[in-house]
Design a protein around this motif. Structure first.
Motif, short mmCIF file in Angstrom:
data_model
loop_
_atom_site.label_atom_id
_atom_site.label_comp_id
_atom_site.label_asym_id
_atom_site.label_seq_id
_atom_site.Cartn_x
_atom_site.Cartn_y
_atom_site.Cartn_z
N ASP A 17 0.93 -1.34 0.01
CA ASP A 17 0.03 0.20 0.00
C ASP A 17 0.97 1.25 0.09
O ASP A 17 1.85 1.27 0.80
N ILE A 18 0.80 2.06 -1.00
CA ILE A 18 1.66 3.39 -1.20
C ILE A 18 1.05 4.42 -0.26
O ILE A 18 1.68 5.46 -0.07
N ARG A 19 -0.03 4.25 0.36
CA ARG A 19 -0.78 5.41 1.20
C ARG A 19 -0.70 4.99 2.59
O ARG A 19 -1.45 5.71 3.34
N HIS A 20 0.08 4.16 2.93
CA HIS A 20 0.17 3.61 4.31
C HIS A 20 1.66 4.25 4.85
O HIS A 20 2.51 4.05 3.83
N GLY A 21 1.84 4.67 5.89
CA GLY A 21 2.92 5.05 6.47
C GLY A 21 3.06 6.66 6.63
O GLY A 21 2.15 7.55 6.47
N ARG A 22 4.45 6.94 7.06
CA ARG A 22 4.58 8.31 7.54
C ARG A 22 4.56 9.27 6.30
O ARG A 22 5.21 8.83 5.34
N LYS A 23 3.88 10.35 6.07
CA LYS A 23 4.06 11.32 5.08
C LYS A 23 5.24 12.23 5.08
O LYS A 23 5.85 12.69 4.18
N ASN A 24 5.88 12.21 6.49
CA ASN A 24 7.19 12.88 6.56
C ASN A 24 8.41 12.28 6.62
O ASN A 24 9.58 12.30 6.97
N ALA A 25 8.32 11.08 5.95
CA ALA A 25 9.32 10.08 5.75
C ALA A 25 10.45 10.99 4.71
O ALA A 25 10.08 11.80 4.03
N ASP A 26 11.55 10.21 4.48
CA ASP A 26 12.78 10.79 3.47
C ASP A 26 12.08 11.13 2.20
O ASP A 26 12.36 12.45 1.96
N PHE A 27 11.60 10.50 1.52
CA PHE A 27 10.80 10.84 -0.03
C PHE A 27 9.51 10.72 0.13
O PHE A 27 8.80 10.69 -0.87
N GLY A 28 8.66 11.20 1.43
CA GLY A 28 7.35 11.06 1.54
C GLY A 28 6.57 9.92 1.70
O GLY A 28 7.12 8.90 1.76
N GLN A 29 5.42 9.99 1.69
CA GLN A 29 4.67 8.83 1.62
C GLN A 29 4.75 7.98 0.24
O GLN A 29 4.75 8.30 -0.87
N GLY A 30 4.84 6.35 0.88
CA GLY A 30 5.03 5.40 -0.39
C GLY A 30 5.48 4.15 0.19
O GLY A 30 5.47 3.84 1.54
N PHE A 31 5.76 3.27 -0.63
CA PHE A 31 6.23 1.97 -0.13
C PHE A 31 7.65 1.89 -0.45
O PHE A 31 8.26 1.91 -1.55
N TYR A 32 8.38 1.83 0.77
CA TYR A 32 10.02 1.81 0.73
C TYR A 32 10.53 0.36 0.54
O TYR A 32 10.38 -0.54 1.37
N LEU A 33 11.71 0.15 -0.46
CA LEU A 33 12.24 -1.00 -0.82
C LEU A 33 13.68 -0.72 -0.70
O LEU A 33 14.22 0.74 -0.84
N SER A 34 14.58 -1.48 -0.84
CA SER A 34 15.70 -1.52 -1.23
C SER A 34 16.28 -2.77 -2.35
O SER A 34 15.76 -3.81 -2.20
N GLU A 35 17.31 -2.23 -3.25
CA GLU A 35 17.76 -3.23 -3.90
C GLU A 35 18.90 -4.25 -3.22
O GLU A 35 19.08 -5.33 -3.69
N ASN A 36 19.51 -3.69 -2.07
CA ASN A 36 20.20 -4.17 -1.11
C ASN A 36 19.66 -5.30 -0.22
O ASN A 36 19.26 -4.88 0.85
N GLU A 37 19.77 -6.81 -0.45
CA GLU A 37 19.17 -7.63 0.44
C GLU A 37 19.81 -7.57 1.64
O GLU A 37 19.02 -7.62 2.74
#
Length: 186
Positions: A17-37
């Motif tokens: 869900d891209i609308r869940h989570g903090r709106k004041n995170a680094d890059f705003g609200q969204g679904f955060y992932l990493s390419e680095n396992e």
């Protein structure tokens, strides 16, 4: 082009869900992932009576509008504005990729807003420490191209091992942070 991305959490997330989570995170609200396992495993925490998972996804970023930051003034300004809940300057983008403002750096935001550092000094502080990248899914279009592959449960031992790595890195960062603040006050 397809790439594999990871998200650490207390649940298997087959439908992010891209609308869940903090709106004041680094890059705003969204679904955060990493390419680095391995880095994603460092984010793992343990909670009583809860399991921790590394969710694995495949993203086809063909035809998506992607903003890719490097650690510079533009990146700093974007995070600075998001943390202050200002309008998203890159809201037309489907995906934002760029360095994570190290969680230890969150203390920097308190220092900045207290007036102890100028914006330029705060930017200098933000450039220190390890540099890891994050990928944030910001639009429904990008979300539709994110395919859940599987989730692996992490053991308590593995979480503990990675938390030790993080503690060591944070200790090194704190030293560098202190030295930088001292040099700014001289």
């Amino acid at each position: 082009m397809a790439k594999i991305l990871f998200h650490t959490g207390f649940s298997v997330i087959e439908k992010p869900d891209i609308r869940h989570g903090r709106k004041n995170a680094d890059f705003g609200q969204g679904f955060y992932l990493s390419e680095n396992e391995e880095f994603s495993r460092r984010w793992a925490r343990s909670r009583k009576d809860e399991k921790t998972y590394i969710n694995r996804y495949e993203l086809d970023d063909t035809d998506l509008l992607i903003k890719h930051f490097i650690r510079n003034k533009e990146w700093f300004d974007y995070i600075f504005n998001n943390r202050r809940m200002k309008e998203d300057a890159y809201k037309e983008y489907d995906i934002i990729i760029g360095p994570i403002a190290n969680d230890t750096l969150y203390d920097t935001w308190g220092i900045i807003t207290s007036g102890l550092l100028s914006d330029n000094e705060a930017e200098e502080v933000m450039m220190i420490g390890p540099c890891y990248e994050q990928t944030v899914i910001k639009s429904d279009k990008a979300l539709s191209k994110l395919l859940f592959i599987k989730a692996d449960e992490l053991s308590a031992e593995e979480i503990h091992k990675y938390r030790q790595i993080v503690a060591k890195e944070e200790g090194e960062y704190q030293k560098e942070f202190s030295q930088t603040l001292k040099s700014l006050s001289d």
